[in-house]
Design an enzyme around this catalytic site. Structure first.
Site, PDB file in Angstrom:
ATOM      1  N   GLU A 120       0.797  -1.070  -0.025  1.00  0.00           N
ATOM      2  CA  GLU A 120      -0.033   0.311   0.072  1.00  0.00           C
ATOM      3  C   GLU A 120       1.022   1.149  -0.135  1.00  0.00           C
ATOM      4  OE1 GLU A 120      -3.502   1.124  -0.158  1.00  0.00           O
ATOM      5  OE2 GLU A 120      -2.461   2.920   0.100  1.00  0.00           O
ATOM      6  N   ASP A 145       5.246   0.506  -4.040  1.00  0.00           N
ATOM      7  CA  ASP A 145       4.558   0.784  -5.139  1.00  0.00           C
ATOM      8  C   ASP A 145       4.059  -0.736  -5.516  1.00  0.00           C
ATOM      9  OD1 ASP A 145       3.873   1.060  -7.798  1.00  0.00           O
ATOM     10  OD2 ASP A 145       5.057   2.408  -8.333  1.00  0.00           O
ATOM     11  N   ASP A 166      -5.375  -4.362  -7.988  1.00  0.00           N
ATOM     12  CA  ASP A 166      -6.509  -3.622  -7.676  1.00  0.00           C
ATOM     13  C   ASP A 166      -6.484  -2.485  -7.535  1.00  0.00           C
ATOM     14  OD1 ASP A 166      -9.192  -3.191  -7.133  1.00  0.00           O
ATOM     15  OD2 ASP A 166      -9.217  -3.702  -5.286  1.00  0.00           O
TER      16      ASP A 166
HETATM   17  C1  LIG Z   1      -9.160   0.136  -4.943  1.00  0.00           C
HETATM   18  S1  LIG Z   1      -8.083   0.514  -3.517  1.00  0.00           S
HETATM   19  C2  LIG Z   1      -7.683  -1.123  -2.681  1.00  0.00           C
HETATM   20  C3  LIG Z   1      -8.954  -1.880  -2.332  1.00  0.00           C
HETATM   21  C4  LIG Z   1      -8.591  -3.268  -1.731  1.00  0.00           C
HETATM   22  N1  LIG Z   1      -7.800  -4.199  -2.834  1.00  0.00           N
HETATM   23  C5  LIG Z   1      -9.748  -4.005  -1.405  1.00  0.00           C
HETATM   24  O1  LIG Z   1     -10.148  -4.707  -2.196  1.00  0.00           O
HETATM   25  O2  LIG Z   1     -10.029  -4.087  -0.142  1.00  0.00           O
HETATM   26  C6  LIG Z   1      -6.607   1.157  -4.255  1.00  0.00           C
HETATM   27  C7  LIG Z   1      -5.641   1.304  -3.215  1.00  0.00           C
HETATM   28  O3  LIG Z   1      -4.333   1.321  -3.632  1.00  0.00           O
HETATM   29  C8  LIG Z   1      -3.646   2.117  -3.163  1.00  0.00           C
HETATM   30  N2  LIG Z   1      -2.544   2.846  -4.139  1.00  0.00           N
HETATM   31  C9  LIG Z   1      -2.438   3.795  -5.040  1.00  0.00           C
HETATM   32  N3  LIG Z   1      -1.263   3.614  -5.839  1.00  0.00           N
HETATM   33  C10 LIG Z   1      -0.545   2.779  -5.530  1.00  0.00           C
HETATM   34  C11 LIG Z   1       0.656   2.346  -5.794  1.00  0.00           C
HETATM   35  N4  LIG Z   1       1.204   2.650  -6.855  1.00  0.00           N
HETATM   36  N5  LIG Z   1       1.026   1.121  -5.008  1.00  0.00           N
HETATM   37  C12 LIG Z   1       0.302   0.683  -4.222  1.00  0.00           C
HETATM   38  N6  LIG Z   1      -0.881   1.322  -3.531  1.00  0.00           N
HETATM   39  C13 LIG Z   1      -1.265   2.140  -4.356  1.00  0.00           C
HETATM   40  C14 LIG Z   1      -4.462   3.723  -2.783  1.00  0.00           C
HETATM   41  O4  LIG Z   1      -4.115   4.268  -1.762  1.00  0.00           O
HETATM   42  C15 LIG Z   1      -5.780   2.432  -2.386  1.00  0.00           C
HETATM   43  O5  LIG Z   1      -5.654   2.356  -1.058  1.00  0.00           O
END
Ligand SMILES: C[S@@+](CC[C@H](N)C(=O)[O-])C[C@H]1O[C@@H](n2cnc3c(N)ncnc32)[C@H](O)[C@@H]1O
Length: 282
Positions: A120, A145, A166
């Site tokens: 995250e 990332d 996701d």
């Molecule tokens: C759609 S949500 C995830 C929901 C989770 N997978 C669920 O089903 O409960 C996307 C998440 O990715 C995080 N995020 C954004 N860019 C990212 C990156 N490059 N790497 C990792 N996390 C990231 C955001 O902060 C957010 O919390």
């Protein structure tokens, strides 16, 4: 990085994604050998649907709350039981409006021998995730990332498991990155199950994604889509999609059964349309 999943937790897209996630985990848990779940965009882990952010959108009312209250046909109810029971168990132990994100759901549906890596990139979300699931020794949480995680952490030591990708879709190019990540994941972990989530807003991007994935000529790849409404604007989520590489052999039929029950509940017009088809066939 403005996206906060708390505004959307438990909505129709989450229900469809988490229903599929729970079926994949049920399949992986059939063998005693350990598996690993790598969740590249993990979010905060657990959400309070009674909290300010969730209440602002009210999305969960037309999602998980509707499903929990419904009298589902028996075959769909049986397939959804592990997922819905995990939601109910969290509510019983922690609070009546809680909802498990993918990390909490994965932990709830797995065994002591299984392992988890949650990435995250948002600091506050990562801190929340650590607090909410940190005591579980099976899991590691990284401020990393998620796109890099695909290269850094595959293949897992267990040589079996699931990669869940996701992303929030707030940046340009995330559809292209999905295809690239799928290809990298397959190069490094050919036998692994890979599940990608994408929003259905702009049909041209969705068509291009399906075409590009089909062009990779990977092994069996399933596409599962659910429309909540007609596509009206590029800013409104009109449906939700999943691409699943190496799906369990029962997943196609299971998702058909599940979505035939969920489509009318989760769609805005009460009809709903679900599609479960092979991008790369059997
Ligand atoms: C759609 S949500 C995830 C929901 C989770 N997978 C669920 O089903 O409960 C996307 C998440 O990715 C995080 N995020 C954004 N860019 C990212 C990156 N490059 N790497 C990792 N996390 C990231 C955001 O902060 C957010 O919390």
């Amino acid at each position: 990085m403005n996206y906060r999943h708390a505004f959307h937790a438990g909505n129709g897209a989450d229900v469809m994604k988490h229903a599929a996630l729970a079926r994949v985990l049920a399949h992986l848990a059939r063998k005693d050998t350990p598996f690993r779940v790598i969740d590249t965009h993990a979010g905060a882990g657990i959400y309070d649907l009674g909290g300010t952010n969730a209440q602002k959108t009210g999305e969960a009312e037309a999602g998980i709350e509707r499903v929990l209250a419904a009298d589902l046909p028996a075959p769909a109810a049986a397939l959804l039981a592990p997922y819905l029971d995990a939601v109910r168990a969290l509510r019983t132990s922690g609070g009546s409006r809680l909802y498990p994100g993918s990390p909490a759901l994965a932990l709830a549906l797995s065994r002591p021998q299984d392992r988890f890596l949650f990435c995250e990139l948002h600091k506050e979300e990562k801190t929340k995730l650590e607090k909410r699931i940190g005591a579980d020794a099976r899991a590691k949480v990284l401020l990393q990332d998620g796109w890099l995680a695909v290269k850094a952490h595959l293949p897992p030591r267990e040589r079996r498991g699931l990669l869940l990708i996701d992303p929030p879709f707030e940046e340009q190019g995330e559809f292209t990155r999905l295809t690239e990540a799928l290809s990298h994941a397959h190069d490094r972990f050919a036998q692994g199950i890979v599940m990608l989530w994408y929003p259905i807003k702009d049909l041209r991007s969705v068509d291009a994604l399906r075409r590009e994935v089909a062009r990779l000529r990977l092994p069996k790849t399933l596409c599962v889509e659910l429309d909540f409404a007609e596509v009206r604007s590029l800013n409104t989520l009109s449906g939700s999609g999943l691409i699943i590489l190496n799906p369990p052999f029962t997943l196609q039929e299971e998702m058909r059964t599940i979505l035939s029950a969920l489509a009318p509940l989760l769609s805005r017009d009460g009809k709903g349309r679900a599609r479960v088809s092979w991008l790369v066939g059997e």
